[in-house]
Design an enzyme around this catalytic site. Structure first.
Site: not given
Length: 245
Positions: A67, A136, A138, A143
């Site tokens: 990313d 979380n 990811h 996400e």
């Protein structure tokens, strides 16, 4: 999914570097998928040491990062282009032309993402994909959402991810709100996946990845369906998983 329990971050980093080093020895032309953030830094430091000792060779290796922040130029100190050069590429004998990161400086999201998908596909996809895991759940910048994204796409970062990444910026307001990221579908095409997790803050996400339902609310849970996924985590990150793991 196989799990390797380590005492601390240092052991986790060494074990991860050992797995990657073995891959490079077996296949000097390995296609590596790489990750950023603080978690893989210790692993990268060990790989640099092994390269300097002559134990591993990067001269024919190619890399594809997961990313990049949207809107940052390659030479921006907060960009992942810059991070990878600073933390690994500038210190090993890898050819710059063989390193690839999504082009966050391209404002045309559709073009930037399609171009990166084409590059990864032309490389035959990744032999070994290194991942961290977000608080979380990811992976990359995928996400929690309503489905598993397939290809590279532009994502709006959640507030929890922005807060977590703000430690690397002067102010939270400086953290970009969007990023280009490989999709879960692309990650799953890697022939082997290596997930690193360290610290108590990751314990809920690691438990959800290993024991919760496989659903896009925890993107990392998809890795349970991968035929060759190894989780290397320290005791703190595994503190909410069964002791026998």
């Amino acid at each position: 999914m196989r799990t390797i329990r380590c005492k601390n971050y240092e052991e986790m980093s060494r074990r991860a570097a050992d797995v990657i080093a073995a891959q490079l020895i077996l296949d000097p032309k390995t296609v590596l998928g790489l990750a950023t953030g603080t978690t893989p830094v210790g692993c990268y430091q060990r790989l640099i040491e092994l390269n300097r000792e002559g134990a591993i060779d990067f001269s024919e290796v190619s890399t594809y990062n997961l990313d990049e922040y949207r809107g940052l130029t390659h030479d921006d100190p907060q960009s992942y282009h810059y991070f990878m050069a600073d933390q690994l590429f500038n210190h090993v004998n890898i050819k710059a032309a063989n390193t690839h990161v999504p082009d966050g400086s391209n404002p045309d999201a559709a073009s930037a993402c399609a171009e990166y998908d084409h590059m990864v596909e032309n490389a035959g996809y990744v032999d070994l994909q290194l991942l961290g895991i977000g608080n979380n759940g990811h992976i990359g910048f995928n996400e929690p959402c309503s489905d598993f994204p397939v290809g590279t796409h532009c994502v709006d970062l959640t507030e929890s991810t922005i807060r977590a990444n703000s430690r690397l910026f002067e102010r939270e307001e400086d953290v970009p709100r969007q990023a280009y990221t490989m999709g879960v579908g692309t990650i799953m095409k890697a022939r082997r996946v290596l997930v690193l997790a360290s610290g108590e803050a990751k314990a809920d996400a690691v438990r959800a990845m290993c024991y919760g339902p496989v659903e896009p609310g925890c993107p990392a849970s998809a890795l349970r369906l991968h035929p060759d996924c190894i989780v290397i985590a320290d005791e703190a990150a595994l503190s909410k998983c069964p002791e026998g793991l």
